[in-house]
Design an enzyme around this catalytic site. Structure first.
Site, PDB file in Angstrom:
ATOM      1  N   CYS A  55      -2.495   9.871   0.196  1.00 44.98           N
ATOM      2  CA  CYS A  55      -3.915   9.883  -0.116  1.00 44.98           C
ATOM      3  C   CYS A  55      -4.062  10.280  -1.580  1.00 44.98           C
ATOM      4  CB  CYS A  55      -4.650  10.879   0.780  1.00 44.98           C
ATOM      5  SG  CYS A  55      -6.357  11.126   0.275  1.00 44.98           S
ATOM      6  N   HIS A  99      -8.031  -0.704   8.923  1.00 47.69           N
ATOM      7  CA  HIS A  99      -6.953  -0.094   8.129  1.00 47.69           C
ATOM      8  C   HIS A  99      -7.252   1.404   8.037  1.00 47.69           C
ATOM      9  CE1 HIS A  99      -4.373  -0.261   4.247  1.00 47.69           C
ATOM     10  NE2 HIS A  99      -4.810   0.974   4.320  1.00 47.69           N
ATOM     11  N   HIS A 138      -6.161   5.560   7.847  1.00 46.42           N
ATOM     12  CA  HIS A 138      -5.184   6.522   7.334  1.00 46.42           C
ATOM     13  C   HIS A 138      -5.151   7.717   8.276  1.00 46.42           C
ATOM     14  CE1 HIS A 138      -4.637   5.219   2.887  1.00 46.42           C
ATOM     15  NE2 HIS A 138      -4.773   4.180   3.676  1.00 46.42           N
ATOM     16  N   ASN A 196      -1.271   5.953   5.315  1.00 42.35           N
ATOM     17  CA  ASN A 196      -1.541   4.948   6.337  1.00 42.35           C
ATOM     18  C   ASN A 196      -1.052   5.369   7.726  1.00 42.35           C
ATOM     19  OD1 ASN A 196      -2.449   2.704   4.535  1.00 42.35           O
ATOM     20  ND2 ASN A 196      -0.435   3.081   3.654  1.00 42.35           N
ATOM     21  N   ASP A 227       0.821  -1.215   0.000  1.00 45.30           N
ATOM     22  CA  ASP A 227       0.000   0.000   0.000  1.00 45.30           C
ATOM     23  C   ASP A 227       0.856   1.266   0.000  1.00 45.30           C
ATOM     24  OD1 ASP A 227      -1.965   1.883   0.308  1.00 45.30           O
ATOM     25  OD2 ASP A 227      -2.771   1.081   2.165  1.00 45.30           O
TER      26      ASP A 227
HETATM   27 MG    MG Z   1      -3.918   2.412   2.912  1.00 44.08          MG
END
Ligand code: MG
Length: 311
Positions: A239, A206, A208, A248, A15
């Site tokens: 983002c 998960h 951010h 994250n 990610d």
């Molecule tokens: Mg992420």
């Protein structure tokens, strides 16, 4: 009652790195995964079996999987977008396939150019391939806490998708806050709605830190009894709709918080921070991790080494 033990999943090499413009060499990705493993991380989203044309950064997924250490107890997971990716992932001997769908039609269309129904049909194909290879399947729902195109996502809409994944045999599920729209009340409400409807679904969160409340959302999750979180080393990642914004939740900041709360992770924070300090050189720019810069809370300084500051 907070969980006594939490599973911390590292997603930075997938990610985080997938949005980096500079290709990180395969050997460096392998070294990063191994450093995480040696720090005690037990579930790692190693890479993604997407089309190399769509995401060139992930073109070496099979080589990374072949190169990493695989000690017993490590779950080496990879993202798979479709049946083709699932076949490649099975060949690369992943422990777990992560298949995803968005919580809203708009985001699913923008992300993979499919309807949610089409994505769920693809999900069923992935699950069948995984079953044939005795590989675990982990579901993921993107924009579960808010959609950049549709705004708030009704809990019932997410719960309905969870129900369809449940019917496909999924019992491990990540709720993704893809663009950082979650807040503690939304996190609490969605977790409760899913726990009420599907108490046997094991939920991973998960978050951010796009708007600075990533760890506050983790606290809300802990209070809801959730014992599994995804994060990225140094806070790697961004983002997609806010250039320059934090992505994250940062793994070492998360582990620091959990340990200070008396929650076990099995992770060695010092080793994790050492690994995080190598990330900036790898990607060629600063990363937002905080504990990697400030050090542990009880770090001591020689008094004469500190510049005098007032206020
Ligand atoms: Mg992420």
């Amino acid at each position: 009652m907070l969980p006594k033990k939490v599973l911390v999943t590292e997603v930075g090499t997938r990610d985080g790195l997938q949005s980096e413009p500079r290709f990180v060499p395969t050997a460096d990705k392998i070294a990063l995964v191994d450093a995480l493993t040696r720090a005690g991380i037990r579930r790692i989203e190693v890479s993604s079996f997407v089309s190399p044309r769509a995401v060139p950064q992930m073109a070496d997924a099979a080589q990374v999987m072949a190169g990493i250490e695989r000690p017993p107890g490590l779950v080496a997971a990879c993202l798979v977008p479709n049946a083709n990716g699932a076949r490649r992932a099975a060949e690369a001997k992943v422990d777990e396939m992560v298949a995803f769908v968005s919580a809203t039609e708009s985001h699913n269309r923008a992300n993979v150019n499919r309807t949610i129904d089409e994505s769920l049909a693809g999900f069923a194909e992935v699950a069948a391939i995984a079953r044939d290879h005795a590989v675990r399947v982990h579901g993921a729902i993107a924009v579960a806490f808010g959609c950049p195109f549709e705004g708030d996502v009704p809990f019932a809409q997410v719960v309905a998708i969870v129900g369809r994944l449940h019917a496909l045999g999924v019992r491990e599920l990540t709720l993704g806050d893809t663009t950082g729209m979650a807040t503690p009340p939304i996190a609490t409400g969605l977790c409760k709605a899913i726990q009420d409807a599907h108490p046997d679904m094991h939920v991973t969160l998960h978050f951010h830190n796009t708007r600075g409340v990533g760890l506050a959302n983790v606290m809300a999750g802990l209070q809801a009894g959730i014992d599994s979180y995804e994060s990225s080393l140094g806070g790697l990642g961004g983002c997609p709709f806010a250039p320059g914004a934090t992505g994250n939740v940062c793994t070492e900041d998360l582990v620091y918080l959990l340990h200070e709360m008396g929650i076990e992770t099995g992770v060695d924070l010092a080793k994790l921070v050492a690994a995080a300090k190598r990330v900036e050189a790898l990607v060629g720019h600063p990363v937002p991790g905080q504990v990697m810069k400030a050090g542990p809370r009880l770090r001591r300084y020689p008094m004469d080494a500190v510049r005098k500051a007032v206020g």
